[in-house]
Design an enzyme around this catalytic site. Structure first.
Site: not given
Lengths: 386, 386
Positions: B84, B207-208, B210, B329, B333
């Site tokens: 990342c 969670c960030s 997809i 977030k 991402h």
């Protein structure tokens, strides 16, 4: 630009290895540090050249993994990926970091673990280095691509496949003197004639093998080189160029324009010409690739590279020895390791430590590393320690 | 080291895109060149940050592919991969190449195409950024890893999950002002309470997402910056550090030592301290990660980051605005794009062009980009154009 030298070099034996990826990579790195006479705490940054550990062994983000295995603590650790030229771009990254003044002592490792993957998948994984949407997906594999190049070359210049035989036979012979080579097996035209067809006209003996392996160099600023036990192999010049991934967009198949450009840049930077080169490690992923490479690098005119191999001009005792290590063809081709392995061989030769395969009086060595069918090309020119 | 500035910045909208990987990446690159007021023939080198196009879309060797799409002809094109943090290491590669004197004008693109892959595979692919053999293979996913971090943090400091809520609510609110953000949706504690549990205590809103997306910056030597139409956003400092990929080898879970080290290096190079920073884009892959980041960067003491969010200290009008873009977030991402996108947001803010989300009087911006659960960390500090 700040001058850079190689003070440590090592590689694992190429071939099918029992070692895991991380252990192979760490072994090469550790031996290169040993060769330089340094401990891991002297390394200030780490670059890893590796092609596709995500698909081969489910392991992306491999740079900090290998750094940690090597005890490099918290140094900046970066992976570069440029297909089969990944090792060379890691080396150039190290040069830039040193020339920028950010670091003085950098470790470069190239590594790949390929034999843990079923062979049928491997061809598909390798094809991800080409333009997947436009070519790979519809079936153009790398053997297929280089078969097209071989056919185009033979047609354009009126040659037959004996020029390909000559490359394979020479490189297998050279590898006999290389303890790190995957194959220690002399071959003759009759072996090639009996071997399986892979992609017409390329047979099994025209193709580099699937290999595990790793190679490493310790790269330092020339101005700090005195503190290392090994004499520094000088980086005299380098060049990198790129091109379309898709072969169908290339104007012609019998030359790689990016290799020509990368070579020109390297020669210009080094202030040298092709005739100054004493030996070359070139990217013979397929036999035809070596012939094209020697023409792109200016050793021979267009269409003359094949005959030169047949005439022994590129043999170890010839005018311009090509792939004294055995090349990708016989030394093996663990993709991410290859570019670094070429530098390792050049360093051994320039230090006069290449044993049976030593090229007498080697002063200037050139490496030529290709990703895809010419989409990334890196050429470096190294000089004997001063 | 030779000074470097950013003269062009652009990104695509993040989220599920109809565009193919190559088209997304090329769009960001083209818009960044437009922003800088230059044509592709002025670009001398290209670096691409991308995580796993091989597994996501069967396309390794993406640097020359994107370079060709952008009409960059034959310039050296190199991919870096650090999970990342891939975008940030591509940026640092550009800085080194410029500082080395090899190039003056370099394009950096970060890109990822994730939504073309079935979601169940995506979690597995992302887990390849961790230590596959020792953790991922036996089921430790990234939500699982950060859930362990969240539990350890809450236990150690006696906190409850309202600190996590505060991060998610703030970042969703910030993203409302960001036209490039994946989510334009205000959320409250009740939404989070109703949302699905992913890895206890982390829910969907921790969670960030997809995402598909790309971001790009044009990076040039400060000594040639005058010829560009845009004022140069100054690179004042940067730091990169690494750590074990495996979480089980970390001494404690509530801090990322590599982030601390990277931050210290960046502050020292810039000659600045945490209190000099006007805004920060930090790596909130999960809500807990933002809290830990703000402590690792020295904005708050250990255990104080969560309460600071609740108190509004990191809001857009707070003392130290964190993730005014919406962060990973809520902005999204797309893995390889994230590091570059953070630089793009910092550039917009420092040029005073961040629209609704502008942080008043922003002079100094910091970016904090993490690969894996802290195995690669990059921190940069940027300054308003002189």
């Amino acid at each position: 630009m700040r001058d850079v030298v190689i003070v440590g070099a090592a590689e694992t034996r190429f071939g099918k290895s029992e070692l895991a990826y991380r252990d192979l990579a760490a072994q090469a790195g550790r031996h290169a540090m040993d060769d330089a006479g340094i401990d891991s705490d002297e390394i200030e940054a780490f670059f890893l050249g590796t092609f596709s550990p995500g698909t081969f062994i489910h392991q992306e983000h491999a740079a900090p993994l290998i750094a940690h295995e090597l005890g490099l603590a918290h140094v900046p650790s970066t992976r570069t990926e440029n297909a089969c030229a990944s090792g060379s771009t890691a080396f150039l990254s190290a040069i830039y970091a040193i020339a920028a003044g950010a670091h003085d002592v950098v470790l470069v490792v190239g590594a790949e673990k390929m034999t843990a993957t079923p062979v049928a998948e491997t061809t598909s994984i390798l094809a991800e280095a080409a333009d997947w949407e436009n070519e790979s997906k519809v079936g153009l594999t790398f053997p297929g691509a280089y078969a097209l190049i071989a056919r185009a070359y033979m047609h354009k210049y009126g040659k037959t496949r004996d020029i390909l035989d000559a490359v394979a036979i020479k490189n297998h012979r050279n590898a006999m003197g290389n303890p790190y080579a995957q194959f220690h097996k002399l071959i003759g035209p009759e072996d090639i004639a009996r071997s399986a067809m892979v992609a017409d006209p390329l047979t099994l003996y025209d193709c580099s093998p699937i290999s595990d392996g790793a190679a490493a160099v310790v790269v330092v600023a020339a101005d700090v080189a005195e503190r290392f036990k090994r004499p520094g192999v000088r980086v005299l010049g380098f060049g990198q160029a790129s091109d379309s991934l898709a072969l169908y967009k290339h104007d012609e198949l019998t030359t790689l324009p990016a290799a020509r450009r990368a070579g020109e840049r390297a020669y210009r930077m080094a202030g040298l010409a092709p005739e100054d080169v004493d030996l070359a490690e070139v990217h013979d992923c397929f036999t035809i690739a070596e012939i094209v490479a020697t023409e792109d690098l200016g050793f021979f005119g267009p269409g003359e590279g094949g005959d030169a191999v047949k005439a022994g001009v590129t043999g170890r005792d010839g005018r311009i020895p090509v792939n004294p290590s055995g090349g990708l063809k016989a030394k093996g081709h663990p993709v991410g390791a290859t570019g670094v392995s070429q530098l390792v061989e050049a360093a051994f030769q320039l230090r006069g430590e290449a044993g049976e395969r030593q090229v007498d009086g080697a002063e200037i060595a050139l490496t030529h590393n290709v990703g895809g069918s010419g989409a990334t090309c890196v050429v470096t020119i190294l000089g004997r320690p001063a």
